[in-house]
Design a protein around this motif. Structure first.
Motif, PDB file in Angstrom:
ATOM      1  N   LEU A 125      56.408 -20.533  20.979  1.00  0.00           N
ATOM      2  CA  LEU A 125      56.260 -20.425  22.428  1.00  0.00           C
ATOM      3  C   LEU A 125      57.349 -19.518  22.998  1.00  0.00           C
ATOM      4  O   LEU A 125      57.067 -18.643  23.820  1.00  0.00           O
ATOM      5  CB  LEU A 125      56.304 -21.810  23.073  1.00  0.00           C
ATOM      6  N   ALA A 126      58.583 -19.692  22.551  1.00  0.00           N
ATOM      7  CA  ALA A 126      59.687 -18.846  23.016  1.00  0.00           C
ATOM      8  C   ALA A 126      59.444 -17.393  22.655  1.00  0.00           C
ATOM      9  O   ALA A 126      59.679 -16.483  23.466  1.00  0.00           O
ATOM     10  CB  ALA A 126      61.005 -19.331  22.418  1.00  0.00           C
ATOM     11  N   GLN A 127      58.966 -17.167  21.444  1.00  0.00           N
ATOM     12  CA  GLN A 127      58.699 -15.801  20.993  1.00  0.00           C
ATOM     13  C   GLN A 127      57.623 -15.147  21.858  1.00  0.00           C
ATOM     14  O   GLN A 127      57.736 -13.980  22.231  1.00  0.00           O
ATOM     15  CB  GLN A 127      58.280 -15.804  19.526  1.00  0.00           C
ATOM     16  N   THR A 128      56.589 -15.899  22.198  1.00  0.00           N
ATOM     17  CA  THR A 128      55.530 -15.365  23.053  1.00  0.00           C
ATOM     18  C   THR A 128      56.063 -15.023  24.438  1.00  0.00           C
ATOM     19  O   THR A 128      55.766 -13.947  24.974  1.00  0.00           O
ATOM     20  CB  THR A 128      54.359 -16.364  23.163  1.00  0.00           C
ATOM     21  N   LEU A 129      56.851 -15.912  25.016  1.00  0.00           N
ATOM     22  CA  LEU A 129      57.423 -15.653  26.339  1.00  0.00           C
ATOM     23  C   LEU A 129      58.256 -14.371  26.337  1.00  0.00           C
ATOM     24  O   LEU A 129      58.135 -13.539  27.234  1.00  0.00           O
ATOM     25  CB  LEU A 129      58.301 -16.825  26.784  1.00  0.00           C
ATOM     26  N   ALA A 130      59.080 -14.230  25.307  1.00  0.00           N
ATOM     27  CA  ALA A 130      59.966 -13.063  25.235  1.00  0.00           C
ATOM     28  C   ALA A 130      59.202 -11.779  24.936  1.00  0.00           C
ATOM     29  O   ALA A 130      59.411 -10.755  25.598  1.00  0.00           O
ATOM     30  CB  ALA A 130      61.041 -13.301  24.176  1.00  0.00           C
ATOM     31  N   SER A 131      58.295 -11.825  23.965  1.00  0.00           N
ATOM     32  CA  SER A 131      57.598 -10.606  23.554  1.00  0.00           C
ATOM     33  C   SER A 131      56.640 -10.081  24.619  1.00  0.00           C
ATOM     34  O   SER A 131      56.413  -8.876  24.720  1.00  0.00           O
ATOM     35  CB  SER A 131      56.858 -10.824  22.236  1.00  0.00           C
ATOM     36  N   LYS A 132      56.091 -10.979  25.433  1.00  0.00           N
ATOM     37  CA  LYS A 132      55.161 -10.557  26.486  1.00  0.00           C
ATOM     38  C   LYS A 132      55.877 -10.268  27.805  1.00  0.00           C
ATOM     39  O   LYS A 132      55.229  -9.904  28.786  1.00  0.00           O
ATOM     40  CB  LYS A 132      54.084 -11.628  26.695  1.00  0.00           C
ATOM     41  N   GLY A 133      57.196 -10.454  27.830  1.00  0.00           N
ATOM     42  CA  GLY A 133      57.954 -10.174  29.051  1.00  0.00           C
ATOM     43  C   GLY A 133      57.567 -11.064  30.212  1.00  0.00           C
ATOM     44  O   GLY A 133      57.441 -10.594  31.344  1.00  0.00           O
ATOM     45  N   LEU A 134      57.384 -12.351  29.961  1.00  0.00           N
ATOM     46  CA  LEU A 134      56.901 -13.273  30.989  1.00  0.00           C
ATOM     47  C   LEU A 134      58.009 -13.967  31.770  1.00  0.00           C
ATOM     48  O   LEU A 134      57.739 -14.807  32.627  1.00  0.00           O
ATOM     49  CB  LEU A 134      55.972 -14.314  30.350  1.00  0.00           C
ATOM     50  N   LEU A 135      59.258 -13.597  31.482  1.00  0.00           N
ATOM     51  CA  LEU A 135      60.389 -14.135  32.236  1.00  0.00           C
ATOM     52  C   LEU A 135      61.040 -13.030  33.060  1.00  0.00           C
ATOM     53  O   LEU A 135      61.092 -11.868  32.643  1.00  0.00           O
ATOM     54  CB  LEU A 135      61.430 -14.739  31.289  1.00  0.00           C
ATOM     55  N   LYS A 136      61.541 -13.412  34.209  1.00  0.00           N
ATOM     56  CA  LYS A 136      62.245 -12.457  35.063  1.00  0.00           C
ATOM     57  C   LYS A 136      63.509 -11.997  34.350  1.00  0.00           C
ATOM     58  O   LYS A 136      64.065 -12.710  33.511  1.00  0.00           O
ATOM     59  CB  LYS A 136      62.616 -13.122  36.383  1.00  0.00           C
ATOM     60  N   THR A 137      63.967 -10.819  34.704  1.00  0.00           N
ATOM     61  CA  THR A 137      65.215 -10.309  34.128  1.00  0.00           C
ATOM     62  C   THR A 137      66.417 -10.693  34.979  1.00  0.00           C
ATOM     63  O   THR A 137      67.535 -10.754  34.478  1.00  0.00           O
ATOM     64  CB  THR A 137      65.166  -8.777  33.986  1.00  0.00           C
ATOM     65  N   HIS A 138      66.189 -10.955  36.273  1.00  0.00           N
ATOM     66  CA  HIS A 138      67.267 -11.323  37.191  1.00  0.00           C
ATOM     67  C   HIS A 138      66.818 -12.480  38.080  1.00  0.00           C
ATOM     68  O   HIS A 138      65.618 -12.683  38.294  1.00  0.00           O
ATOM     69  CB  HIS A 138      67.669 -10.121  38.057  1.00  0.00           C
ATOM     70  N   GLU A 139      67.801 -13.211  38.577  1.00  0.00           N
ATOM     71  CA  GLU A 139      67.517 -14.337  39.466  1.00  0.00           C
ATOM     72  C   GLU A 139      68.606 -14.448  40.520  1.00  0.00           C
ATOM     73  O   GLU A 139      69.718 -13.952  40.331  1.00  0.00           O
ATOM     74  CB  GLU A 139      67.413 -15.641  38.671  1.00  0.00           C
TER      75      GLU A 139
END
Length: 175
Positions: A59-73
């Motif tokens: 799940l973590a790999q999918t989130l990271a590889s697909k760029g599904l998290l913001k880069t800044h907050e």
């Protein structure tokens, strides 16, 4: 590396999937503020896929590889807001935390059905474990009480303290 889930079998995965489906249908699935708009749309399906056939690592790999998290907050200090980079560990923290919550809900649901309790154990070793976490290791919890707590308290704050916050390394097993 993800947690060691001692009861992650077909029966537990089925219970986990039912818990994800219940939250999705009820509109109560946890959506991290760190997810992008696309990430928030895909999250329920990604979590369901992970609990069905994957792991917290996948799940973590999918989130990271697909760029599904913001880069800044946005963050706050001394009453002032500022923008900061999202930690590089954010995908792992989110995936492990939510996969573990669904795993705990899955085994608690099984525990209710099978008349069994849940015992807390360390699913990942920690060089500097928190005293609150260490105090939980070996404790038994009634499955129905734990299940109610995890269903009621969505996100990181739970009344019973399991899981005891992000990166604790604690999880549970059927007894």
């Amino acid at each position: 590396m993800g947690l060691e889930y001692r009861n992650l079998d077909t029966a537990t995965r089925a219970e986990m999937a039912a818990e994800v489906a219940m939250d999705t249908a009820g509109g109560s699935i946890y959506l991290s503020s760190r997810l992008t708009e696309q990430g928030a749309r895909e999250w329920p399906e990604l979590l369901l896929a992970a609990v069905t056939t994957g792991t917290d690592d996948s799940l973590a790999q999918t989130l990271a590889s697909k760029g599904l998290l913001k880069t800044h907050e946005e963050s706050h200090r001394n009453g002032k807001s500022f923008t900061k980079a999202v930690p590089v560990t954010a995908a792992t923290t989110l995936a492990e935390g939510e996969f573990n919550r669904m795993y705990l809900r899955g085994i608690a649901s099984r525990g209710v059905r099978e008349g069994r309790d849940i015992e807390v154990y360390r699913g990942r070793q920690s060089e500097k474990p928190r005293s609150e976490s260490e105090a939980l290791v070996g404790q038994r919890m009634a499955a129905d009480t734990l299940l109610h707590d995890l269903r009621t308290n969505i996100g990181v704050d739970v009344a019973l303290g399991l899981p005891p916050g992000p990166n604790s390394g604690l999880t549970g097993e059927l007894t």
